[in-house]
Design an enzyme around this catalytic site. Structure first.
Site: not given
Length: 132
Positions: A19, A73
Site C-alpha cells: 500500500s 501510506h
C-alpha cells in the site's frame, strides 16, 4: 520509502504490504496532474481530479481501520510526490526562480529519503548483529 517511514514511525511493529508503494504511484500521479494542469483539457482535468480525490480518500480512509500502517501510506505518498517533481521536471509550467525552487526542493527531498534509507538499514543491521 513508505517502508522507511513505517520503520522510523513505528520501529517495534512489523509491517508488510504494497500500500505504501501504491500511494507512492498515486503521489507521482498527483504531481503529474498538478504539473500539467494548465496544458490539459478542462474535461480531462475534472475527471482526473475526481478520480484522484476518490482514490486518495479511499486509501487514506482505509488507514483508519485496525492494523493499517499509516506511516507507510503517508511516507509513500510524500515520496511519490517528491519523486514526481524530479521525474516530471521537464513539464513544469513554472519558469525562473519558481521552477528552480521546486526542482531544488525535489532533489533535496530525494537525497534526504536516500540518507534516511541508508541510516535505517545500517542501524537495523547493527541491531541484528547485536542480537545474534
Amino acid at each position: 520509502v513508505g517502508n522507511v517511514a513505517s520503520a522510523l514511525g513505528s520501529p517495534h511493529t512489523l509491517s508488510v504490504g504494497a500500500s505504501g508503494a501504491i500511494l507512492g504511484v498515486l503521489g507521482a500521479l498527483i504531481t503529474h496532474t498538478w504539473v500539467t494542469w494548465t496544458k490539459t483539457d478542462v474535461r480531462i482535468r475534472a475527471a482526473r481530479a475526481r478520480g484522484l480525490a476518490v482514490t486518495l480518500v479511499l486509501l487514506v480512509g482505509s488507514g483508519f481501520l485496525a492494523s493499517v500502517d499509516n506511516w507507510a501510506h503517508f511516507g509513500g505518498l510524500a515520496a511519490g510526490m517528491v519523486s514526481g517533481c524530479v521525474v516530471f521536471r521537464s513539464e513544469l509550467v513554472f519558469s525562473g526562480w519558481k521552477r528552480f525552487v521546486i526542482q531544488s526542493a525535489a532533489l533535496v527531498g530525494v537525497a534526504v529519503m536516500a540518507v534516511f534509507t541508508v541510516v535505517l538499514f545500517t542501524q537495523q543491521r547493527e541491531d541484528f548483529a547485536v542480537e545474534c
